[in-house]
Design an enzyme around this catalytic site. Structure first.
Site, PDB file in Angstrom:
ATOM      1  N   HIS A  23       0.840  -1.201   0.000  1.00 31.39           N
ATOM      2  CA  HIS A  23       0.000   0.000   0.000  1.00 31.39           C
ATOM      3  C   HIS A  23       0.876   1.253   0.000  1.00 31.39           C
ATOM      4  CE1 HIS A  23      -3.578   2.403   1.392  1.00 31.39           C
ATOM      5  NE2 HIS A  23      -2.604   3.165   1.876  1.00 31.39           N
ATOM      6  N   GLU A  24       1.833   1.300   0.907  1.00 31.43           N
ATOM      7  CA  GLU A  24       2.685   2.496   0.990  1.00 31.43           C
ATOM      8  C   GLU A  24       3.561   2.633  -0.249  1.00 31.43           C
ATOM      9  OE1 GLU A  24       2.087   4.735   3.093  1.00 31.43           O
ATOM     10  OE2 GLU A  24       0.745   3.546   4.365  1.00 31.43           O
ATOM     11  N   HIS A  43       1.829   4.778  -2.715  1.00 27.20           N
ATOM     12  CA  HIS A  43       2.039   6.212  -2.487  1.00 27.20           C
ATOM     13  C   HIS A  43       3.401   6.648  -3.035  1.00 27.20           C
ATOM     14  CE1 HIS A  43      -1.495   7.142  -0.141  1.00 27.20           C
ATOM     15  NE2 HIS A  43      -1.254   6.191   0.738  1.00 27.20           N
ATOM     16  N   GLU A  88      -4.421   8.209  -2.608  1.00 28.77           N
ATOM     17  CA  GLU A  88      -4.914   6.918  -2.140  1.00 28.77           C
ATOM     18  C   GLU A  88      -5.287   5.992  -3.294  1.00 28.77           C
ATOM     19  OE1 GLU A  88      -4.882   5.505   0.784  1.00 28.77           O
ATOM     20  OE2 GLU A  88      -3.969   7.269   1.705  1.00 28.77           O
TER      21      GLU A  88
END
Length: 506
Positions: free
Chosen positions: A271-272, A275, A301
């Site tokens: 997930h990170e 980003h 996001e």
């Protein structure tokens, strides 16, 4: 490569404005590095000094943006805007927006808010560790008061919650976001109920094991390398709450580890990375300008949710990645691809923790937070009522009540830095599904590429259609440029209905 190249042939008024704006951006990035250090490397006792340092930097950037020379340069650029190209006009638009949200806010308030925010992160961490909401409540009250005062200076005739919401989601009206939330709430709850009542039992092969942190760290590092994280421009660390910090030259990610759940750290890391991929995909030539900056929290996001859900939770990904997982985690030698795929997509309606939530119930966690957030900011909810209301809504939406405030209203770090910011998580999921659908039309055999560990074509598509634009287009225009239509929840709902109907044999 010089980051100043784009202004060399630009109109003089545009170049003069960017020369000043870049200095503000660079200082803001320096603040970001200090913020990263506070959450990752700084000893606990460093908080008082760090609060003063960040307060001082916020004061300097405020002074630079509100001085007469900056206002004059902005006015001159706006007077000459007919001579600018589309990107330059967008930059002036965004700089004007920044200026209007800064000029009428007193410097003393900016300094106090920066110092209070920095101090509050350590107070929150201690309160969560001690399961003591009363420790954090006075600080939360102060943060709300300062944030409302700032909002009133920015736009005194507008509800303060809307003003704060526009900090992170400037081009998607709050009313539009709430319409999307209402639709998701009405369609996700019946799907979750159907799964709970009639769905097949999915495999949980990682449950019951003990997975040392060093093994999980190595697994997350391996995942980042296989996905294609640029180690020359990033790093992985542990923090109390996973986050990403940086810019197109330096995008750092963090994760956290649970001894009994290696999937939690792995999905958080992926997930990170999403980003970081956005940050690293921004224009290097336009660093320090709106054309080299991310657009909004929702768009940010969309990138993290794309990599986490539309790649990292797919069956082709686990066909590719399971051998690596077996290299780093003991006790899973007999786990099959299908079992791993089921495990990373199980829904847990009784889960109390947002960052551990599944793809469906996650949005009920977000809706709950937004409702409490708004009621508190607007004065309809007193600070001492938050734990009780939180637990009531958890029971209503998810059928479970937290045993402690640490796993209830103290679980998120977000209130230490801002209010009205949770919406971006759900908006990002909606946009991610829309982008994924468009990408799969443009990029051939996406699943086959994932299965073979070839992630570059998907990254290239996002770079071209999202990252490279910076702040050139407002949200709906960006969605339309990338997918052919404005933001819509249709793709997300189609995606989750098909995926979870198949998974659970409905």
């Amino acid at each position: 490569m010089s980051v100043d190249e784009p202004t060399e042939d630009a109109p003089e008024a545009y170049g003069d404005l960017l020369d000043q704006y870049r200095q503000i951006s660079y200082l803001n990035d320096a603040s970001g590095v200090l913020g990263w250090d506070q959450q990752v490397m700084m000893p606990e006792g460093g908080t008082p000094a760090r609060a003063k340092q960040l307060s001082a930097l916020s004061s300097v950037t405020h002074d630079l943006m509100t001085k007469d020379e900056f206002a004059d340069a902005l006015t001159a650029a706006e007077d000459a805007v007919d001579d600018f190209d589309e990107g330059q006009r967008a930059s002036v638009r965004e700089i004007r927006r920044d200026y209007d949200r800064t000029a009428d806010v007193p410097r003393e308030l900016i300094e106090e808010l920066a110092e209070t925010t920095t101090e509050s992160q350590q107070i929150w961490q201690d309160a969560k560790a001690d399961d003591d909401f009363e420790m954090f409540a006075p600080r939360l009250e102060k943060l709300k008061d300062l944030s409302n005062r700032r909002a009133n200076h920015i736009s005194p005739d507008q509800p303060s919650y809307e003003v704060l919401y526009e900090d992170s989601e400037p081009y998607l009206p709050l009313e539009r976001t709430e319409e999307i939330f209402d639709r998701l709430k009405s369609e996700l709850v019946p799907l979750i109920d159907e799964i709970t009542e009639h769905g097949d039992e999915l495999a949980s092969p990682f449950a019951g094991g003990e997975y040392p942190e060093e093994n999980q760290q190595a697994l997350s590092e391996a995942a980042l390398d296989l996905i294609g994280y640029d180690r020359d421009h990033g790093r992985l660390d542990a923090s109390a709450h996973p986050f990403t910090s940086g810019n197109q030259f330096d995008a750092r990610v963090t994760t956290r580890f649970k001894p009994d759940d290696p999937i939690d750290a792995l999905t958080a890391t992926i997930h990170e990375y999403g980003h970081a991929s956005y940050m690293l995909g921004l224009s290097k030539e336009n660093y320090g300008t709106p054309l080299g900056s991310s657009l909004s929290s929702g768009v940010h996001e969309s990138q993290s949710r794309f990599w986490e859900n539309h790649l990292g939770r797919t069956k082709p990904f686990w066909e590719f990645f399971l051998p690596t997982a077996k290299e780093h985690l003991d006790g899973i030698d007999d786990v099959t691809v299908q079992e791993a795929y089921e495990a990373v997509n199980r829904i847990y309606p009784n889960n109390r923790i947002r960052v551990e939530a599944d793809e469906l119930t996650y949005h009920l966690h977000i809706i709950l937070r937004c409702e409490i957030d708004r009621a508190y900011v607007e004065g309809d909810l007193d600070v001492e009522e938050i734990p009780e209301v939180w637990n009531q809504k958890m029971g209503e939406y998810l059928g479970v009540t937290p045993d402690t405030d640490a796993e209830g209203c103290l679980q998120d770090i977000h209130w230490t830095s801002r209010f009205a910011g949770f919406q971006g998580y759900t908006i990002g999921s909606v946009l991610a599904a829309q982008l994924d659908a468009a990408m799969r039309k443009d990029v051939s055999d996406v699943d086959d590429k994932i299965r073979n560990g070839n992630f570059q074509p998907m990254r290239d598509w996002m770079n071209e259609n999202v990252h490279a634009h910076g702040q050139k287009y407002p949200t709906d225009e960006l969605a339309e440029e990338a997918t052919g239509e404005p933001l819509t929840a249709d793709y997300f709902l189609d995606y989750v209905n098909q995926k979870f109907t198949d998974l659970y044999g409905l």
